[in-house]
Design an enzyme around this catalytic site. Structure first.
Site, PDB file in Angstrom:
ATOM      1  N   ASN A 158     -11.912 -36.568  33.906  1.00 47.63           N
ATOM      2  CA  ASN A 158     -11.882 -38.020  34.143  1.00 47.63           C
ATOM      3  C   ASN A 158     -11.582 -38.700  32.815  1.00 47.63           C
ATOM      4  O   ASN A 158     -12.434 -38.733  31.938  1.00 47.63           O
ATOM      5  CB  ASN A 158     -13.252 -38.452  34.703  1.00 47.63           C
ATOM      6  N   TRP A 159     -10.362 -39.223  32.701  1.00 49.02           N
ATOM      7  CA  TRP A 159      -9.928 -39.797  31.420  1.00 49.02           C
ATOM      8  C   TRP A 159     -10.415 -41.237  31.220  1.00 49.02           C
ATOM      9  O   TRP A 159     -10.143 -41.826  30.186  1.00 49.02           O
ATOM     10  CB  TRP A 159      -8.409 -39.737  31.296  1.00 49.02           C
TER      11      TRP A 159
ATOM     12  N   HIS B  65     -17.746 -44.056  40.990  1.00 47.70           N
ATOM     13  CA  HIS B  65     -18.190 -43.604  39.667  1.00 47.70           C
ATOM     14  C   HIS B  65     -19.253 -44.570  39.134  1.00 47.70           C
ATOM     15  O   HIS B  65     -19.179 -45.772  39.360  1.00 47.70           O
ATOM     16  CB  HIS B  65     -17.009 -43.519  38.702  1.00 47.70           C
TER      17      HIS B  65
ATOM     18  N   GLU C 225     -19.755 -45.853  36.360  1.00 42.47           N
ATOM     19  CA  GLU C 225     -19.261 -46.978  35.544  1.00 42.47           C
ATOM     20  C   GLU C 225     -18.703 -48.089  36.444  1.00 42.47           C
ATOM     21  O   GLU C 225     -18.795 -49.268  36.115  1.00 42.47           O
ATOM     22  CB  GLU C 225     -18.219 -46.468  34.528  1.00 42.47           C
TER      23      GLU C 225
ATOM     24  N   SER D 249     -21.728 -35.053  30.269  1.00 44.33           N
ATOM     25  CA  SER D 249     -21.741 -34.307  28.998  1.00 44.33           C
ATOM     26  C   SER D 249     -21.467 -32.809  29.174  1.00 44.33           C
ATOM     27  O   SER D 249     -22.080 -31.975  28.504  1.00 44.33           O
ATOM     28  CB  SER D 249     -23.058 -34.540  28.252  1.00 44.33           C
TER      29      SER D 249
ATOM     30  N   GLY E  47     -15.805 -35.935  31.390  1.00 41.84           N
ATOM     31  CA  GLY E  47     -15.267 -37.149  30.786  1.00 41.84           C
ATOM     32  C   GLY E  47     -14.751 -36.868  29.385  1.00 41.84           C
ATOM     33  O   GLY E  47     -13.650 -36.342  29.200  1.00 41.84           O
ATOM     34  N   GLY E  48     -15.554 -37.174  28.397  1.00 40.49           N
ATOM     35  CA  GLY E  48     -15.151 -37.070  26.985  1.00 40.49           C
ATOM     36  C   GLY E  48     -14.465 -35.759  26.627  1.00 40.49           C
ATOM     37  O   GLY E  48     -13.433 -35.755  25.939  1.00 40.49           O
TER      38      GLY E  48
HETATM   39  P1  PGA Z   1     -18.897 -37.366  30.142  1.00 40.88           P
HETATM   40  O1  PGA Z   1     -18.463 -38.241  31.415  1.00 40.88           O
HETATM   41  O2  PGA Z   1     -18.422 -35.955  30.368  1.00 40.88           O
HETATM   42  O3  PGA Z   1     -18.203 -38.023  28.971  1.00 40.88           O
HETATM   43  O4  PGA Z   1     -20.386 -37.436  30.040  1.00 40.88           O
HETATM   44  C1  PGA Z   1     -18.515 -37.714  32.728  1.00 40.88           C
HETATM   45  C2  PGA Z   1     -18.055 -38.753  33.722  1.00 40.88           C
HETATM   46  O5  PGA Z   1     -18.358 -39.937  33.546  1.00 40.88           O
HETATM   47  O6  PGA Z   1     -17.363 -38.420  34.712  1.00 40.88           O
END
Ligand code: PGA
Length: 250
Positions: free
Chosen positions: A9-10, A95, A97, A213, A234-235
């Protein structure tokens, strides 16, 4: 058999040029990899060119969100038919966010999920509790409500392609990965709720990804849990070698 999915997920990172540079570097690193489905979720301005760049490979791309209607006066939105027109069949929904910063609700996730299903798309519905909810022993209740609301009036036949991502909000972007045991326990709660909503067969067949993470260093321990069917990253999905390291975990 639940084929694992490793998805990147960018978020709001990478211009089209940067996205294409990622794809060129990444494809050779995962060439021939068939054990897991590999998905990339670029931002909407990069999606069409990434779709083209991965066509015919073992990598697929999807959208980070969508509206449930096909068209209309909804400034800033992208519709299912628009995504389908560029060959995009995967979409992230709900998501944290989106829930946290843009007031996404499980009721709207339900509308979007039904739209995705009716268009033959593969929706990845994200659920997860806040730290305060976990500390107040509300995790099970939160997950149950999110899953139940998102799946309202979705039949077992319609839930065939459903994918769930368990992403505890306290683990996203914080470095505080859930332990494999905590994640597996939450996945079991979600599977239990899936059985309640759509029957035991769907509960057994639906892939539940863990997100929060995920890194090359912790993917193996997470994937060793029988309940965990992949990862939403994500990251650590922003750098080709790092994401390839996650895809090729042992
Ligand atoms: P993260 O994000 O791997 O940076 O914790 C995961 C996500 O929000 O899908």
């Amino acid at each position: 058999m639940r084929k694992p999915i490793i998805a990147g997920n960018w978020k709001m990172y990478k211009t089209p040029k940067e996205s294409l540079a990622f794809v060129s570097a990444f494809l050779p690193l995962v060439e021939g990899h068939d054990r897991d489905e590999i998905l990339l979720f670029p931002t909407v301005t990069s999606l069409a060119s990434v779709m083209e760049a991965v066509a015919g490979t073992n990598v697929r791309a999807g959208a980070q969100n969508m509206h449930w209607l096909n068209e209309g006066a909804y400034t800033g939105q992208t519709s299912p038919t628009m995504l389908l027109s560029i060959g995009c069949r995967h979409v992230l929904l709900g998501h944290s966010e989106q829930r946290m910063y843009f007031n996404e609700t499980s009721e709207r996730v339900n509308l979007k999920l039904k739209a995705a299903i009716s268009h033959g798309m593969t929706p990845i519905v994200c659920v997860g509790e806040l730290l305060a909810e976990r500390e107040n022993s509300q995790t099970e209740e939160v997950l149950r409500t999110q899953v139940r609301t998102a799946l309202h009036n979705v039949s077992a036949a319609e839930a065939q392609r459903l994918v769930i991502a368990y992403e505890p909000v306290w683990a996203i972007g914080t470095g505080a990965t859930a332990t494999p045991e905590i994640a597996a326990e939450a996945h079991a709660m979600i599977r239990h709720e899936l059985a309640h909503c759509c029957g035991s067969q769907i509960a057994q067949e639906t892939r539940i990804l863990y997100g929060g993470s995920v890194k090359p260093e912790n993917i193996s321990a997470l994937m060793a849990q029988q309940q965990i069917d992949g990862a939403l990253v994500g990251g650590a999905s922003l750098v080709p070698a790092t994401f390839a390291g996650i895809v090729r975990y042992r």
